[in-house]
Design a protein around this motif. Structure first.
Motif, PDB file in Angstrom:
ATOM      1  N   ALA A  91       0.842  -1.209   0.000  1.00 20.12           N
ATOM      2  CA  ALA A  91       0.000   0.000   0.000  1.00 20.12           C
ATOM      3  C   ALA A  91       0.874   1.255   0.000  1.00 20.12           C
ATOM      4  N   ASP A  92       1.988   1.222   0.722  1.00 20.93           N
ATOM      5  CA  ASP A  92       2.899   2.376   0.758  1.00 20.93           C
ATOM      6  C   ASP A  92       3.555   2.588  -0.613  1.00 20.93           C
ATOM      7  N   THR A 116       0.956   4.062  -2.900  1.00 19.48           N
ATOM      8  CA  THR A 116       0.707   5.454  -2.511  1.00 19.48           C
ATOM      9  C   THR A 116       1.807   6.366  -3.059  1.00 19.48           C
ATOM     10  N   THR A 145      -4.702   7.493  -2.261  1.00 14.77           N
ATOM     11  CA  THR A 145      -5.059   6.126  -1.907  1.00 14.77           C
ATOM     12  C   THR A 145      -5.813   6.180  -0.588  1.00 14.77           C
ATOM     13  N   GLY A 158      -7.027   3.741   2.333  1.00  9.72           N
ATOM     14  CA  GLY A 158      -6.763   2.391   2.827  1.00  9.72           C
ATOM     15  C   GLY A 158      -7.876   1.842   3.694  1.00  9.72           C
ATOM     16  N   CYS A 204      -1.294   5.448   3.751  1.00 10.83           N
ATOM     17  CA  CYS A 204      -2.199   5.827   2.654  1.00 10.83           C
ATOM     18  C   CYS A 204      -2.612   7.292   2.810  1.00 10.83           C
ATOM     19  N   ASP A 205      -3.146   7.864   1.733  1.00 13.17           N
ATOM     20  CA  ASP A 205      -3.555   9.272   1.761  1.00 13.17           C
ATOM     21  C   ASP A 205      -4.842   9.479   2.553  1.00 13.17           C
ATOM     22  N   GLN A 238      -8.101   7.038   5.053  1.00 15.03           N
ATOM     23  CA  GLN A 238      -8.580   5.769   5.603  1.00 15.03           C
ATOM     24  C   GLN A 238     -10.091   5.716   5.485  1.00 15.03           C
TER      25      GLN A 238
END
Ligand code: KIV
Ligand code: NA
Length: 270
Positions: free
Chosen positions: A188-189, A192, A199, A201, A208-209, A211
């Motif tokens: 995920a990182d 991103t 992004t 998450g 992520c950018d 949640q």
């Protein structure tokens, strides 16, 4: 008048203050979520958490539109996004446009979300070019549970390349953001860092950018099961159970209603 965040406003938040996103399905919860959230998603999770359905596959367009209308009455500031349900967009870009246009027109949503990576890119491009902002959803895509063989973590080991390719494809197709569900945090990182769009998450990474969580999960209201990625910020199922228990005891003991809950006949017409 409603001064909502736009999809392009959300897109512009890439790399900035994290985007706070929650689902909502009803007006009162949408009002509460709107006070804190950047995005309020009418998720097809509504089928499982409010309607008792076994998966999201049974959710219909009419259900999404009904809940979308309810949520719209509670959202003022956040961007409202509505999930396209299983079977409403996969057949062709034309089908997706017809149904997404219904969702936008009938609910007043600012965007739709649909599941799928590279194989949905042409559809995403088709909608975006016709004025419908699209939030993508990759990694674990619950509408594909039967093809994926369950709700397991996606993108482990060599499979990471597939998820990275999906992320690139939906961003190139014009999605304004992408939900990344249940993938290893390092993947995920990486995604991103690679993408120019935010992004969001869920079971992904704090890097992520933004949640997102299903609100009934984080409130402890839906407690049939708890995925590892859910944090319960309240325990409302237990609170509701305790309240119903107290009410039942007081009705049986005739201590409810109390004098302050009943009326006297003072003779005046009401
Ligand atoms: O349906 C839903 O609630 C979702 C979010 C969990 C991303 O798709
Ligand atoms: Na969903």
């Amino acid at each position: 008048p409603r001064k909502a965040l736009s999809a392009s406003g959300i897109r512009a938040r890439k790399g900035g203050e994290p985007l706070v996103c929650l689902t909502a399905y009803t007006t009162p919860i949408a009002q509460i979520a709107d006070a804190e959230c950047d995005v309020v998603l009418v998720g097809d999770s509504v089928g499982m958490v409010l309607h008792g359905l076994p998966s999201t596959l049974q959710v219909t367009l009419d259900m999404m539109i009904l809940h979308g209308k309810a949520v719209a009455r509670g959202v003022r500031r956040a961007l409202m996004v509505v999930d396209m349900p299983f079977g409403s967009y996969e057949a062709s870009p034309d089908q997706a446009l017809r149904n997404a246009a219904r969702v936008m027109a009938e609910t007043g949503a600012g965007a739709v979300k649909l599941e799928g990576g590279r194989h949905m890119a042409a559809t995403i491009r088709f909608l975006v070019d016709r004025g419908i902002p699209v939030m993508a959803h990759i990694g674990l895509t619950p509408q594909s549970v039967n093809a994926l063989g369950g709700y397991g973590v996606q993108g482990k080991g060599a499979d990471a390349a597939r998820i990275r390719d999906d992320a690139r494809a939906v961003a190139e197709a014009g999605a304004f953001s992408v939900v990344i569900e249940k993938v290893p945090a390092a993947l995920a990182d990486t995604i991103t860092a690679e993408l120019a769009i935010p992004t969001i998450g869920i079971g992904a990474s704090a890097g992520c950018d933004g949640q997102i969580l299903v609100i009934d999960d984080m409130l402890g209201l839906f407690d049939a099961f708890k995925p590892k990625f859910v944090k319960r910020y309240a325990h409302l199922a237990a609170d509701v159970g305790a309240a119903v228990h107290s009410y039942a005891q007081e009705v049986r003991a005739r201590t409810f209603p109390a004098p302050e809950h009943v009326f006297t006949d003072d003779g005046a017409a009401s």
